[in-house]
Design a protein around this motif. Structure first.
Motif, PDB file in Angstrom:
ATOM      1  N   ASP A 152      39.383  49.980  37.239  1.00  8.51           N
ATOM      2  CA  ASP A 152      39.665  48.655  37.796  1.00  8.51           C
ATOM      3  C   ASP A 152      39.202  48.498  39.245  1.00  8.51           C
ATOM      4  OD1 ASP A 152      40.953  48.011  35.440  1.00  8.51           O
ATOM      5  OD2 ASP A 152      42.869  48.815  36.140  1.00  8.51           O
ATOM      6  N   THR A 153      38.348  49.401  39.717  1.00 11.52           N
ATOM      7  CA  THR A 153      37.947  49.384  41.133  1.00 11.52           C
ATOM      8  C   THR A 153      37.447  48.012  41.578  1.00 11.52           C
ATOM      9  OG1 THR A 153      37.322  51.698  40.961  1.00 11.52           O
ATOM     10  CG2 THR A 153      36.464  50.483  42.841  1.00 11.52           C
ATOM     11  N   ASP A 209      37.925  45.012  40.332  1.00  9.90           N
ATOM     12  CA  ASP A 209      39.029  44.040  40.390  1.00  9.90           C
ATOM     13  C   ASP A 209      39.909  44.284  41.615  1.00  9.90           C
ATOM     14  OD1 ASP A 209      38.309  42.599  38.164  1.00  9.90           O
ATOM     15  OD2 ASP A 209      39.425  43.888  36.788  1.00  9.90           O
ATOM     16  N   ASN A 210      40.161  45.550  41.896  1.00 12.94           N
ATOM     17  CA  ASN A 210      41.008  45.864  43.058  1.00 12.94           C
ATOM     18  C   ASN A 210      40.343  45.434  44.364  1.00 12.94           C
ATOM     19  OD1 ASN A 210      42.849  46.945  41.299  1.00 12.94           O
ATOM     20  ND2 ASN A 210      42.215  49.065  41.623  1.00 12.94           N
ATOM     21  N   LEU A 211      39.029  45.639  44.461  1.00 12.60           N
ATOM     22  CA  LEU A 211      38.320  45.221  45.675  1.00 12.60           C
ATOM     23  C   LEU A 211      38.334  43.698  45.795  1.00 12.60           C
ATOM     24  CD1 LEU A 211      35.277  47.693  45.617  1.00 12.60           C
ATOM     25  CD2 LEU A 211      37.149  47.683  47.272  1.00 12.60           C
ATOM     26  N   SER A 254      40.620  41.736  44.705  1.00 14.22           N
ATOM     27  CA  SER A 254      41.946  41.254  45.095  1.00 14.22           C
ATOM     28  C   SER A 254      42.239  41.597  46.563  1.00 14.22           C
ATOM     29  CB  SER A 254      43.020  41.783  44.133  1.00 14.22           C
ATOM     30  OG  SER A 254      43.662  42.903  44.664  1.00 14.22           O
ATOM     31  N   LEU A 255      41.663  42.710  47.044  1.00 10.79           N
ATOM     32  CA  LEU A 255      41.770  43.041  48.473  1.00 10.79           C
ATOM     33  C   LEU A 255      41.119  41.932  49.311  1.00 10.79           C
ATOM     34  CD1 LEU A 255      42.817  45.445  50.160  1.00 10.79           C
ATOM     35  CD2 LEU A 255      40.586  46.517  49.926  1.00 10.79           C
TER      36      LEU A 255
END
Lengths: 400, 400
Positions: free
Chosen positions: B45-46, B48-50, B52-53
């Motif tokens: 999920d990297t 997606d996580n970036l 959302s960051l």
């Protein structure tokens, strides 16, 4: 228009809120009429997390790949800071090492900066943009990603300040440079300014505030470096050339201690300069940092030789030493060692500092195991149990 | 020696264990006597996580900076995979887009590959190395980092296979291409092979297995693309040109449905081709994807005009449509729409497929709201409640 190069460490950009705070500080500097370049470290524990990820893949990670991996952390914080600044209505652009041509040479993990092209930085500044740069990284001649070593973003910032003939401000989690580590001596005084050489000695002696190479670079090109807290009215410390200003003032500026080393003594080694230099060359060849070398006068063509090496390199160091010493009972290892150093460019003109310090230690029953000195530094190896006592006595006596 | 370009998606490299598995699969391919190039997506999920960051930094993230941010995910997995391969005793090297000269043009977030220099890939292969490439990223003429859009690593892989005249293997979390989404129709058959055009239609119709542009690229340069599970004996699907091989076989190869669109009808709009094309141009100018356009015959110089747009673009689309339609009561919006499509290059030579399908739907009381066709595709807009029934009836009748 003055160019200000600011560097923000990992703790200053460790989360979204902190990054937004940095954006505001940067904008204030821009609003005050400066061209602003910002060098960022990776967010919080990012670098450690990437290292541990690599450690889970392999016990012996390829150095080129490790550098490529670690370089991503600074890219993330650079992009996020640029976004945060743009969100507040100011123009900004983030750059990686290859985009601004930070050319490096030397080994992966501790590459050195050869030159910075900097064209993109200059043209972006001319367009009124705040320029954000991913610290810690460079590109070598072969086009590989390299990193500058732990704390290397400091060096990126100073190198860019050199290239742009700007002012350099290092924002970190301490509010300046202290004469003694305040965690070890509560009356430690913060220094308003400190000479490059003093700071270099303190850095190499265990005061981990700054990347040593950034100070060397500042000294070489005479770029003053401000160190302090961001977003704070507390005044930090300026590192600059003080040779002429302060020569008459107090002989000792700072004090540092380190428990990271172990003392090795080789008894009755043949007094043969070729043999001894060969030993040191072989140890240094393994990139083991030898310090505090001392040698007794020869008796019957034999000498006692003592030196320190980092504890972490003890095993590797002994492998080499054993090849030079047939009788292992002649090798003594002392792990109860604190390197206790005082530093000050005032020593160049004030004689008797070493004598005064040694007397002070002996009066207080602190055993001095080894001594080495440079023009501006005196280092004694003492017992770890004597460390706090020695700090208090010396700091008080020399008004640190 | 054959060059094999393998692509591993985010789920194949989502953790350390998975990366080690990929390393083993890659080494097997190398051991079998191939030159191996591996394109990787970001771990799990990297991305997606970036995203959302970035979303926590700003509601309106700068597109250049977002691309720079997202590009780091693939660099991390590329370095880790190279380390994992080296750990097993094989030589490997990871490359970013700028290191192998993946030149792009067009917009951030959906850049297109112009060319790949590829010199570094070829010389590393010649040295016996396994080459790992960070997918999804490119560098535009101005030296900025761009990304190729969601799923863009597929396109990186096919483009590299084109450049090296190699074979392309896409490893993903599905074991091949199915005639119908197996989650919607349990008797769905896996296809041994499928034509580029069929796959393209299926991709654009909601079968999200592959990045559409990777298939276009494969078709343009006639590079066969294998899609399947890694580390599995289950055979996947080959996407290639079947024009001549299969023309006599069954007319329909696959079926796809999508609930992502909304149907808009404008009643009694002036039958003026300039006006109507102007409307569509303005909508398309906002990058809103218009589909299923149909128009009734004019009555008193006025026509009814229907089309679909993505639900997510409804508000922006209506802003434009309202400017073309003075009486808002003439605009009807139907959100209860499933686009139901069948695809097959056999349709080119088999007549009556559309008639047969429509009859089938009407016999089963499935209302068809709109119809559009291409040479190899028939799409009907039906009620969402009829979707599963329609899939079962049509899949059974055409033996999908």
């Amino acid at each position: 228009m003055a160019v200000v190069v600011q560097k923000y460490g990992g703790s200053s950009v460790k989360n979204v809120e902190k990054i937004k705070n940095v954006a505001e500080t940067v904008i204030k500097k821009k609003e005050a009429g400066n061209d602003v370049v910002v060098v960022v470290s990776a967010m919080g524990d990012t670098t450690d997390n990437l290292i541990s990820l690599a450690g889970n893949i392999t016990q012996n990670s390829d150095k080129r790949e490790l550098d490529a991996l670690l370089s991503t952390g600074e890219m993330v914080s650079a992009s996020l800071l640029a976004m945060a600044i743009k969100d507040k209505g100011y123009d900004a652009v983030s750059y990686t090492a290859y985009q601004i041509g930070i050319e490096t040479f030397g080994e992966y993990g501790k590459a050195l900066i050869k030159d910075i092209d900097g064209k993109n930085i200059k043209s972006s500044l001319k367009e009124g943009k705040i320029v954000i740069i991913a610290g810690f990284q460079g590109i070598n001649k072969e086009g590989n990603i390299t990193t500058l070593g732990r704390g290397g973003s400091d060096t990126t910032a100073v190198a860019i300040a050199v290239k742009l003939n700007g002012i350099c401000e290092i924002y970190t989690d301490v509010d300046g440079i202290y004469s003694v580590d305040p965690r070890k001596y509560k009356n430690a005084k913060k220094l308003g300014e400190i000479d490059y050489e003093e700071m270099l000695e303190l850095s190499s002696l265990g005061a981990q505030v700054m990347h040593s190479r950034s100070i060397e670079l500042g000294q070489k090109y005479n770029i003053p470096i401000y160190v302090g807290l961001s977003n704070s009215n507390v005044k930090g410390t300026i590192i600059r050339g003080l040779n002429k200003v302060n020569m008459e003032s107090k002989p000792i500026t700072g004090l540092a201690t380190s428990d990271e080393d172990v003392a090795i003594t080789i008894k009755e080694i043949k007094n043969d300069i070729n043999l001894i230099s060969d030993l040191f060359e072989r140890v240094a060849g393994k990139r083991i940092n030898i310090d505090m070398i001392s040698q007794t006068a020869p008796i019957d063509g034999k000498v006692n030789l003592s030196f320190t090496i980092p504890k972490t390199d003890l095993k590797e160091g002994l492998d080499i030493i054993n090849q030079f010493c047939s009788d292992k009972s002649n090798i003594a290892i002392d792990e109860d060692v604190t390197k206790f150093s005082v530093v000050g460019i005032g020593m160049k003109t004030t004689s008797g500092v070493a004598a005064k310090m040694l007397k002070l230690l002996s009066q207080n029953n602190i055993e001095v195991k080894m001594i080495t000195t440079s023009e501006i530094r005196i280092t004694c190896a003492i017992k770890q149990g004597d460390k706090i006592k020695a700090i208090n006595i010396v700091a008080k006596e020399f008004n640190l």
